[in-house]
Design an enzyme around this catalytic site. Structure first.
Site, short mmCIF file in Angstrom:
data_model
loop_
_atom_site.label_atom_id
_atom_site.label_comp_id
_atom_site.label_asym_id
_atom_site.label_seq_id
_atom_site.Cartn_x
_atom_site.Cartn_y
_atom_site.Cartn_z
N ASP A 91 -0.62 -2.83 -0.03
CA ASP A 91 -1.13 -3.78 0.95
C ASP A 91 -2.38 -3.26 1.64
OD1 ASP A 91 0.03 -1.85 2.52
OD2 ASP A 91 1.40 -3.21 3.57
N SER A 92 -2.78 -2.03 1.32
CA SER A 92 -4.06 -1.51 1.80
C SER A 92 -5.22 -2.34 1.28
CB SER A 92 -4.24 -0.05 1.37
OG SER A 92 -3.98 0.12 -0.01
N LYS A 160 8.02 -2.43 -2.85
CA LYS A 160 8.07 -1.34 -1.87
C LYS A 160 8.17 -1.91 -0.47
CE LYS A 160 4.47 1.44 -0.91
NZ LYS A 160 4.37 1.39 0.59
N GLU A 229 5.20 9.44 4.11
CA GLU A 229 3.81 9.42 4.58
C GLU A 229 3.64 10.12 5.92
OE1 GLU A 229 -0.02 6.47 5.34
OE2 GLU A 229 1.85 5.62 4.57
#
Length: 338
Positions: A91-92, A160, A229
Site C-alpha cells: 500500500d506504499s 497482508k 518492521e
C-alpha cells in the site's frame, strides 16, 4: 469545361490518395509503432512457482528470503526475472505512485488496479497484496469479503494485514476459508497518526513483549509469514527464533530475520521523501532518469534527435509519385512561414 471536369476529378483523386496513405500507415504502424506488444523470447527455463511450503523450506534451511514491492507490470516483471521470492503489492503505492500523503488514502479499487498489473508480470514469486486501511477492520466477515476480491479480481496469492492481537480472529477466519495471510507487526504505517509518526517500536521491555505476544498469537491463528518492521534487531532475531514455522520478513528489524523486504523506490533511489534508517539504496535510478530526460530535451531542442539513422526512408520514385499526386489533388502547396 475542361477546368470543371478536372475539378470534378479531384475529390476522387484525393480520396484515392488519402486511402493509400491510410493503408500504408496501418501497414507501417503494425511494424514500427513504439507502443507495440513486446516480442517475447525465451532465454531461460521458466522459474518454478514459489509456494508457502517452499518458503517454509527456505526458513528451515536458513536460506534468506527476498521480498520486494512492485506496483505495475514492469516492476512485477522485474521481480519475476531477477529471482525475488515474494512480490508484495504494498500500500506504499499510495505515496510512491499516486502521490497521496498517507497509505490510509488508498482505496480497494485503486489497489486492485495495481495488483492486476503486477500479476501480469510476476508469476513465479508468491504474490502478496496489502489490504488497504479500513478493508479488514470492521469485522472478520468484512475482511473475508474484501480479501476474496483481492484474490479473485486482483490475482494475489495471499493478503497482508497490519495489526496485533485485535486481528487474531480475522486471521483465523481468513485462513479457515483458504486465504493465506501474512501478518505485520511492529511499526504499523496505516496507524502512523495514532503512533505519533513512523517511530521505532518495541524499544522498551513492555512494548517489546507486546510485539512478541502479537507475533505468537498471529502465527497460532494461521499466519504463514510475518513482517517485522522498525523494531530492535535483537527483538527481530528473538521473535524469529520463537516462531515455530511462520517466516519473518524484516524491514528495519536486523539481519536475524528469515528474510528482508524493501520498497522498490527506496531500493532504486527514486523516492524523494524521507529516507528511513533501515533503507539502503542499491541503485541510483533517480540520477539516471534526470540525466536521460535532460539529454533528450536538449537533443530535441537542438534538432540532433532524431538523426538520419533514427528516421525512415521512402524510395525516391515513390516520393516523386507522391509529389505528383499531391499536386494533382490540389494539396501540394507547402505552407510558408508568415
Amino acid at each position: 469545361m475542361f477546368r470543371m471536369a478536372k475539378r470534378a476529378q479531384r475529390p476522387k483523386q484525393l480520396l484515392h490518395f488519402s486511402a493509400s496513405l491510410y493503408y500504408s500507415f496501418r501497414a507501417c504502424s503494425r511494424r514500427w509503432m513504439s507502443a507495440r506488444p513486446e516480442e517475447r523470447h525465451v532465454v531461460a527455463a521458466p522459474r518454478k512457482k514459489v509456494t508457502i511450503q517452499h518458503l517454509h523450506a527456505l526458513r528451515a534451511s536458513r536460506t534468506p528470503i527476498t521480498m520486494l514491492t512492485a506496483y505495475d507490470f514492469p516492476t512485477g516483471r522485474a521481480c519475476e526475472t531477477h529471482g525475488v521470492d515474494i512480490t508484495l503489492v504494498g500500500d506504499s503505492l499510495a505515496q510512491v505512485c499516486l502521490g497521496y500523503d498517507s497509505t490510509t488514502r488508498l482505496t480497494l479499487d485503486e489497489m486492485l488496479h495495481h495488483i492486476r498489473a503486477v500479476a501480469r508480470g510476476s508469476h513465479a514469486p508468491l504474490l502478496v497484496a496489502d489490504m488497504p486501511f479500513g478493508t479488514y477492520l470492521a469485522s472478520p466477515e468484512d475482511a473475508v469479503r474484501n480479501a476474496v476480491r483481492i484474490v479473485r479480481e486482483g490475482g494475489a496469492d495471499a493478503v497482508k494485514l497490519e495489526g496485533g492481537l485485535e486481528l487474531v480472529d480475522t486471521v483465523r477466519r481468513l485462513t479457515s476459508v483458504g486465504i493465506p495471510v501474512m501478518a505485520h507487526v511492529g511499526l504499523l504505517p496505516q496507524r502512523h497518526v495514532a503512533l505519533s509518526g513512523y517511530r521505532l517500536q518495541g524499544r522498551d521491555a513492555e512494548s517489546a513483549l507486546g510485539v512478541l505476544k502479537s507475533a505468537l498469537a498471529l502465527e497460532e491463528a494461521g499466519a504463514f509469514a510475518m513482517v517485522l518492521e522498525a523494531i530492535p534487531h535483537a527483538l527481530g532475531t528473538y521473535i524469529t527464533q520463537r516462531l515455530r514455522h511462520a517466516a519473518t520478513i524484516g524491514i528495519g528489524a536486523g539481519s536475524g530475520t528469515d528474510g528482508q523486504v524493501l520498497v522498490w523506490d527506496d531500493l532504486m533511489g527514486t523516492w524523494h521523501g524521507h529516507q528511513a534508517k533501515f533503507v539502503r539504496r542499491f541503485a541510483d535510478v533517480k540520477s539516471e532518469v534526470e540525466k536521460g530526460i535532460r539529454a533528450y530535451s536538449e537533443a530535441v531542442r537542438e534538432r540532433s534527435f532524431p538523426a538520419g539513422a533514427e528516421s525512415y526512408e521512402m524510395p525516391k520514385a515513390q516520393w516523386e509519385r507522391f509529389q505528383q499526386l499531391s499536386e494533382e489533388c490540389g494539396v501540394g502547396d507547402v505552407a510558408k512561414d508568415t
